[in-house]
Scaffold this motif. Structure first.
Motif, short mmCIF file in Angstrom:
data_model
loop_
_atom_site.label_atom_id
_atom_site.label_comp_id
_atom_site.label_asym_id
_atom_site.label_seq_id
_atom_site.Cartn_x
_atom_site.Cartn_y
_atom_site.Cartn_z
N TYR A 1 41.46 -19.38 48.78
CA TYR A 1 42.31 -19.85 47.69
C TYR A 1 41.66 -21.06 47.01
CZ TYR A 1 45.46 -17.72 51.17
OH TYR A 1 46.03 -16.90 52.10
N TYR B 1 42.86 -24.30 44.51
CA TYR B 1 43.94 -25.07 43.93
C TYR B 1 43.35 -26.22 43.13
CZ TYR B 1 47.12 -22.84 47.32
OH TYR B 1 47.86 -21.95 48.06
N LEU C 1 49.70 -29.87 43.92
CA LEU C 1 48.64 -28.89 43.82
C LEU C 1 49.10 -27.69 43.00
CD1 LEU C 1 47.94 -30.59 46.45
CD2 LEU C 1 46.56 -28.61 47.08
N PHE D 1 48.16 -23.79 42.02
CA PHE D 1 47.40 -22.62 42.46
C PHE D 1 46.55 -22.08 41.31
CE2 PHE D 1 46.48 -18.66 44.49
CZ PHE D 1 46.60 -17.68 43.52
N GLY E 1 45.67 -12.94 54.38
CA GLY E 1 46.49 -13.42 53.28
C GLY E 1 47.97 -13.46 53.59
N LEU E 2 48.37 -12.68 54.59
CA LEU E 2 49.80 -12.57 54.87
C LEU E 2 50.04 -12.74 56.35
CD1 LEU E 2 50.59 -9.43 52.68
CD2 LEU E 2 51.05 -11.82 52.11
N GLN F 1 47.05 -21.76 55.73
CA GLN F 1 45.90 -22.12 54.92
C GLN F 1 45.30 -23.44 55.39
OE1 GLN F 1 46.73 -21.79 50.69
NE2 GLN F 1 48.03 -20.00 51.03
N TYR G 1 58.30 -19.25 54.18
CA TYR G 1 57.71 -20.21 55.09
C TYR G 1 57.65 -21.56 54.40
CZ TYR G 1 56.23 -15.85 57.22
OH TYR G 1 56.22 -14.59 57.78
N PHE H 1 56.08 -25.65 54.79
CA PHE H 1 55.00 -26.41 55.40
C PHE H 1 55.08 -27.88 54.97
CE2 PHE H 1 52.55 -22.58 56.47
CZ PHE H 1 53.02 -21.67 55.53
N ARG I 1 54.84 -26.37 60.42
CA ARG I 1 55.18 -25.12 59.74
C ARG I 1 56.52 -24.63 60.25
NH1 ARG I 1 52.15 -19.88 58.76
NH2 ARG I 1 53.59 -18.24 59.37
N ARG J 1 56.09 -20.96 50.74
CA ARG J 1 55.44 -19.68 50.51
C ARG J 1 56.42 -18.57 50.81
NH1 ARG J 1 52.90 -15.61 52.81
NH2 ARG J 1 53.11 -16.40 54.91
N GLY K 1 55.42 -12.20 52.00
CA GLY K 1 54.80 -11.19 51.17
C GLY K 1 53.97 -11.76 50.05
N ASP K 2 54.05 -13.04 49.85
CA ASP K 2 53.21 -13.73 48.87
C ASP K 2 52.11 -14.47 49.62
OD1 ASP K 2 54.05 -15.81 45.95
OD2 ASP K 2 52.25 -14.67 46.50
N TYR K 3 51.20 -15.05 48.89
CA TYR K 3 50.07 -15.70 49.54
C TYR K 3 49.87 -17.13 49.04
CZ TYR K 3 48.75 -13.39 45.27
OH TYR K 3 48.77 -12.91 44.01
N LYS K 4 50.34 -17.42 47.85
CA LYS K 4 50.07 -18.74 47.31
C LYS K 4 51.16 -19.72 47.72
CE LYS K 4 51.94 -17.23 42.88
NZ LYS K 4 51.55 -16.86 41.50
N LEU K 5 50.75 -20.96 47.89
CA LEU K 5 51.66 -22.03 48.22
C LEU K 5 52.13 -22.73 46.94
CD1 LEU K 5 49.66 -23.61 51.19
CD2 LEU K 5 51.79 -22.33 51.37
N PHE L 1 53.65 -26.30 45.84
CA PHE L 1 53.71 -27.65 46.40
C PHE L 1 54.66 -28.55 45.63
CE2 PHE L 1 50.30 -27.92 49.54
CZ PHE L 1 49.55 -26.78 49.25
N GLY L 2 55.23 -29.50 46.36
CA GLY L 2 55.93 -30.58 45.71
C GLY L 2 54.94 -31.61 45.19
#
Lengths: 121, 114
Positions: free
Chosen positions: A33, A35, A43, A45, A98-99, A110, B33, B35, B50, B95, B98-102, B104-105
């Motif tokens: 990934y 960012y 951050l 994506f 990825g999952l 990650q 999820y 983190f 996590r 996250r 089923g998704d992959y990207k995080l 963020f705050g």
């Protein structure tokens, strides 16, 4: 390697120049990934790779940004004709997959590299 | 799109004391999820803790624990017995399953006073 590595650590360039940022993921991690962290912000994506394929490029801010990954390992983020608003820290992360999986619910965790600080003058 | 909100830009804590960082998120998903990442001045993002949304038990990692309130969509981080090495920016991230990207705050900067 022990962790995700990125190079260069810092890059100063002039407006209009092209730059390449490199990411070496943790060995064996299939997902990678990118960012972007702009000053004072969280951050954002940019792009995700599963192996050498990038199923989601929707985060790339413009067509000046591109990325590739070869051999399922090293990735390069290229910014063409850099602009001052491109100045930021570019972070790379990798995960085993990825999952999250049934057997390994942390397979998607990650792990980040130290980032490349890009300054466009 | 999911939104993650950290309402505290900065927090200060005395060494050995406890500090709690707040995080709220907005989602229509039921499986996801959460983190907490720590980013010291070295820029290296380090996973602190996590939490899987389907787990009712709050996650704990040594001096770090979370208070996960699913109905309230709240995910706070408690740092107990604060140490000088805890000084960093802390990011809450989400996250979807089923998704992959995080997502963020904006982060909370924690300062530890000796």
């Amino acid at each position: 390697g022990a962790g995700v590595s990125q190079s260069p650590s810092n890059k100063v360039t002039e407006k209009g120049k092209d730059v390449e940022l490199r990411c070496d993921p943790i060995s064996g991690h299939t997902a990678l990934y990118w960012y972007r962290q702009s000053l004072g912000q969280g951050l954002e994506f940019l792009i995700y790779f599963q192996g050498n394929s990038a199923p989601d490029k929707s985060g790339l801010p413009s067509d000046r940004f591109s990325a590739e990954r070869t051999g399922g390992s090293v990735s390069t983020l290229t910014i063409q004709r850099t602009q001052q608003e491109d100045s930021a820290v570019y972070l790379c992360a990798s995960s085993p997959s990825g999952l999250a999986g049934v057997l390994s619910t942390s397979a998607d965790t990650q792990y980040f590299g130290p980032g490349t600080r890009l300054t466009v003058l | 799109a999911q939104t993650v909100t950290q309402s505290q830009p900065e927090m200060s804590v005395q060494e050995a004391e406890t500090v709690t960082l707040s995080c709220t998120y907005d989602t229509s998903e039921s499986d996801y999820y959460l983190f907490w990442y720590k980013q010291p001045p070295s820029r290296q993002m380090i996973l602190v803790i996590r939490q899987e949304a389907y787990k009712q038990q709050n996650a704990t990692e040594n001096r770090f624990s979370v208070n996960f309130q699913k109905a309230a969509k709240s995910f706070s981080l408690k740092i107990s017995d604060s140490q000088l090495g805890d000084a960093a920016m802390y990011f809450c991230a989400y996250r979807s399953d089923g998704d992959y990207k995080l997502s963020f705050g904006a982060g909370t900067t924690v300062t530890v006073r000796a």
